[in-house]
Write a protein that holds these residues in place. Sequence first.
Motif, short mmCIF file in Angstrom:
data_model
loop_
_atom_site.label_atom_id
_atom_site.label_comp_id
_atom_site.label_asym_id
_atom_site.label_seq_id
_atom_site.Cartn_x
_atom_site.Cartn_y
_atom_site.Cartn_z
N ARG A 135 -20.50 4.20 -5.92
CA ARG A 135 -20.54 3.52 -7.04
C ARG A 135 -19.57 4.33 -8.26
NH1 ARG A 135 -26.13 1.50 -8.01
NH2 ARG A 135 -25.44 0.25 -6.11
N GLU A 136 -19.84 5.82 -8.28
CA GLU A 136 -19.16 6.67 -9.12
C GLU A 136 -18.08 7.04 -8.90
OE1 GLU A 136 -23.73 8.00 -8.86
OE2 GLU A 136 -22.23 7.29 -7.52
N LYS A 137 -17.54 7.12 -7.64
CA LYS A 137 -16.13 7.82 -7.25
C LYS A 137 -15.40 7.02 -6.45
CE LYS A 137 -18.60 12.44 -6.87
NZ LYS A 137 -18.71 13.48 -5.88
N ALA A 138 -15.61 5.81 -6.18
CA ALA A 138 -14.74 4.85 -5.53
C ALA A 138 -13.85 4.02 -6.56
CB ALA A 138 -15.29 4.01 -4.52
N ILE A 139 -12.51 3.89 -6.24
CA ILE A 139 -11.53 3.23 -6.98
C ILE A 139 -10.63 2.41 -5.89
CG2 ILE A 139 -9.61 3.27 -8.51
CD1 ILE A 139 -12.13 3.98 -10.19
N LEU A 140 -10.54 1.10 -6.10
CA LEU A 140 -9.70 0.40 -5.25
C LEU A 140 -8.68 -0.54 -5.98
CD1 LEU A 140 -12.74 -0.04 -3.91
CD2 LEU A 140 -11.77 -1.14 -2.13
N SER A 141 -7.60 -0.33 -5.61
CA SER A 141 -6.44 -1.06 -6.20
C SER A 141 -5.25 -1.55 -5.43
CB SER A 141 -5.99 -0.48 -7.50
OG SER A 141 -4.93 0.72 -7.22
N GLN A 142 -4.54 -2.50 -5.65
CA GLN A 142 -3.32 -2.81 -5.25
C GLN A 142 -2.34 -2.97 -6.31
OE1 GLN A 142 -4.35 -3.62 -1.16
NE2 GLN A 142 -2.51 -3.49 -2.25
#
Length: 277
Positions: A130-137
Amino acid sequence: MARGTKQLHLTRRSPSYWRATIDHPPLNIFGPETIPQLNEVITALETDPEVKVVVFDSAVEGFFLTHYDFLAPVEDTTRLPPGPTGLQPLPDMLVRLSRAPVVSIASIRGRATGVGSELALACDMRFASREKAILSQWEVGVGIVPGGGPMARLPRLMGRGRALEVLLGADDIPGDLAELYGYVNRSFPDADLDAFVDGLATRIASFDKRAIGETKRFVDVASLPPDFEIAPEWDVCFASIMRQAAQERIKRLMELGFHKPGDVEERLGYYVGQPGR
């Protein structure tokens, strides 16, 4: 990076439960040299008679798996032969991972950006810090069309509107929002992520392999995109990289610090929104 450096480590916690750990510091960038290493893992998953579950995770702080290597010569990728599905190597491996008679789980801590997002989407399940994940396209933000199948996969997970927001907004999606959108199954407080993923993987690994494989096969029929939806994305991706608009934006990002440890890689969603303003 020295040529031939091991970037993906396969650990057999038991005959039925494996871990594939991405370890290519400092940024876990995916490039042509990663392709045969990932292919080796996926081939093993397809052919090993005992493995039932694999968890993909990262050994690099702050990064699950990031974008493609823009410093590698384009020919290092374009000269690679298609894989067994007939697709180009990266989409081929992602399709095979999704269809393998093995449960694949992405344990996302850090940035899953571009190829990292596409690997996570190809897995059967995704769980995030919750604190450290980042997802992106992020690709459209620099004039590139994503190439690893997200246009075929994301609408099936989160619906058309949210998929277009992710793809065309090209911004960072934190773990809690990724859960809300259906980008990941669930997000957890960072301290709880490993225990949950390990517990779920161990539980599934205790079940009958044939029952797992047959159940997954029926779910695949109902949910996976056909190859003809994924195949054109890779070709259009590489064509878009060569266009002037993309070259100019990538050059600008490079000048700001892209491909190096620092703020651009840590806040890529912010920076891809700046060149056009």
